[in-house]
Structures are given as C-alpha cells and as structure tokens.
Design an enzyme around this catalytic site. Structure first.
Site, PDB file in Angstrom:
ATOM      1  CG  HIS A  84     -14.742  30.589 -29.535  1.00  0.00           C
ATOM      2  ND1 HIS A  84     -13.758  31.095 -28.706  1.00  0.00           N
ATOM      3  CD2 HIS A  84     -15.194  31.644 -30.242  1.00  0.00           C
ATOM      4  CE1 HIS A  84     -13.637  32.404 -28.908  1.00  0.00           C
ATOM      5  NE2 HIS A  84     -14.496  32.760 -29.838  1.00  0.00           N
ATOM      6  CG  ASP A  97     -11.590  29.349 -26.563  1.00  0.00           C
ATOM      7  OD1 ASP A  97     -11.609  28.769 -27.658  1.00  0.00           O
ATOM      8  OD2 ASP A  97     -12.207  30.404 -26.329  1.00  0.00           O
ATOM      9  N   GLY A 106     -14.685  39.537 -33.461  1.00  0.00           N
ATOM     10  CA  GLY A 106     -13.661  39.313 -34.464  1.00  0.00           C
ATOM     11  C   GLY A 106     -12.255  39.253 -33.900  1.00  0.00           C
ATOM     12  CB  SER A 121     -12.315  35.165 -31.039  1.00  0.00           C
ATOM     13  OG  SER A 121     -13.284  35.390 -30.059  1.00  0.00           O
ATOM     14  CB  SER A 138     -10.897  32.725 -24.340  1.00  0.00           C
ATOM     15  OG  SER A 138     -12.074  31.967 -24.200  1.00  0.00           O
TER      16      SER A 138
END
Length: 213
Positions: A70, A93, A172, A174, A189
């Site tokens: 993402h 993801d 942040g 991720s 994720s």
C-alpha cells in the site's frame, strides 16, 4: 484463541503528520530496514509521503528494498533510494523499490547506532518474541499472537495470511521489518498501538523468485 479476522489501520504517512516525522536518509547513505522512505505526490499540493524500508532482496542479480504494497501502490519513485517497481495490495501487502543505496547483506536499523544483519527468512512460532523497526516507533519488540491472520482495513480491502503481534506501531512504520536476531519474518502491513500485522517474508521471496541480499 486469537481471532482470525480483525480490523486494522494502514500506516502510511502523508502530509498531516509530516512535520513531526524524521527526515529521510541522506543522499548516498545506505537505507536499512526500518529507515524512512520518502517520496512526493505528483498531485495537487505535492504532498510528502513516508513509509519504512523492509528487507533488501536480490531478484536476478538486481537489488531491491521490500516495503508494504500500500506504500508502493501510488507508483512514486523514492528519494535517494530508487524507482518504484511494483505493488501487491490488497489480499497481500508488499511491493519493491529498486535499491541504488545499498550493498552487502540485508540489514535492519536497531536505532541504537547499530544494524542487525538478516541472514535468512523464517516463520515465527506463536508466543515467541519478535521485533520490528520503523521510522516512527523505532525498534520495539513483543510477542507473536497468531499466524495466518486476516486483517480488514475497510472499503473492501483486506490482507490474508498475516503474522499478528502485540508490537505497537504508528503512522510511517508501514513496510518496516519483523525480525529476531538474524532471521527476517515479514514486513508491516498495518495495526495500531495494541496489535500489528505483517506480510510473511518467505511467501514474498517465493513470489518474486528472490533471495535476501
């Protein structure tokens, strides 16, 4: 028993919180797992966009950084790192960015002035300790709560097969790595301050025909 379908929050970071965010790595510096990745939206306002790097991998001799899908779904290249390559989200993801910054073994930033070499990919056991590194909450550790978990992000978006932990995460983080010692387990994720969900690393390596750098 840990529930197999849970709600989560995607943790990419856009302009709303950028003022409190650390800067991206300096030009020419190697980017390690957990370090900030920075890009700018081509849309109105040129909004800054942050995520965290995951693991360095090799595909047919080319070096890439894994991160969350993402994060890479916007198709933006990443400052001082390299071009955006692909994105897999939702259901899974993960995505990759060509890594012009690094060399040698994949490493994770421990945020104490040192890095942890990641020598192999593995699957954690429920109840074991794992650690994550990310640009916002740095290196933190906790317990693995479950495997093969489904997390729902709303708007029909869900990711299946994740590793669930009780490691708190923030915007942040991720794409940051889940690891313990020299073993890599997954990339972040989403989650919140109580639970977090990671895309398993072995499945990503298999999908790309990749090895850890």
């Amino acid at each position: 028993m840990f529930r197999r379908s849970l709600a989560g929050v995607l943790l990419s970071l856009t302009a709303a919180a950028v003022a409190a965010s650390p800067p991206a790595s300096a030009a020419g510096a190697a980017v390690h797992g957990g370090d900030a990745m920075y890009t700018v939206s081509p849309g109105p306002g040129r909004e800054p966009y942050y995520c965290s790097a995951g693991f360095a991998i090799l595909v047919k001799g080319v070096r890439y950084l894994l991160t969350a899908g993402h994060c890479t779904e916007h198709g933006l290249d990443w400052k001082d790192i390299g071009r955006n390559v692909d994105s897999h989200f939702p259901v899974t993801d993960y995505g990759r960015v060509e890594d012009l910054s690094g060399s040698g073994h994949s490493r994770v930033d421990r945020y104490d002035g040192s890095t942890q070499p990641i020598l192999r990919a593995g699957t954690p056991q429920v109840g074991q300790v794992g650690c994550k590194s990310g640009m916002t909450t740095k290196k933190t550790c906790g317990d693995v709560l479950g495997l093969n978990q489904t997390v729902n992000y709303g708007n029909g978006k869900q990711v299946v097969g994740t590793i669930a932990t009780d490691i708190p995460v923030g915007a942040g983080d991720s794409g940051g790595p889940l690891f313990y010692a020299g073993v890599g387990y997954g990339v972040l994720s989403g989650g919140n301050n109580q639970v977090s969900f990671f895309q398993p690393l072995p499945a990503v390596l298999a999908a790309y025909g990749a090895t850890l750098a």
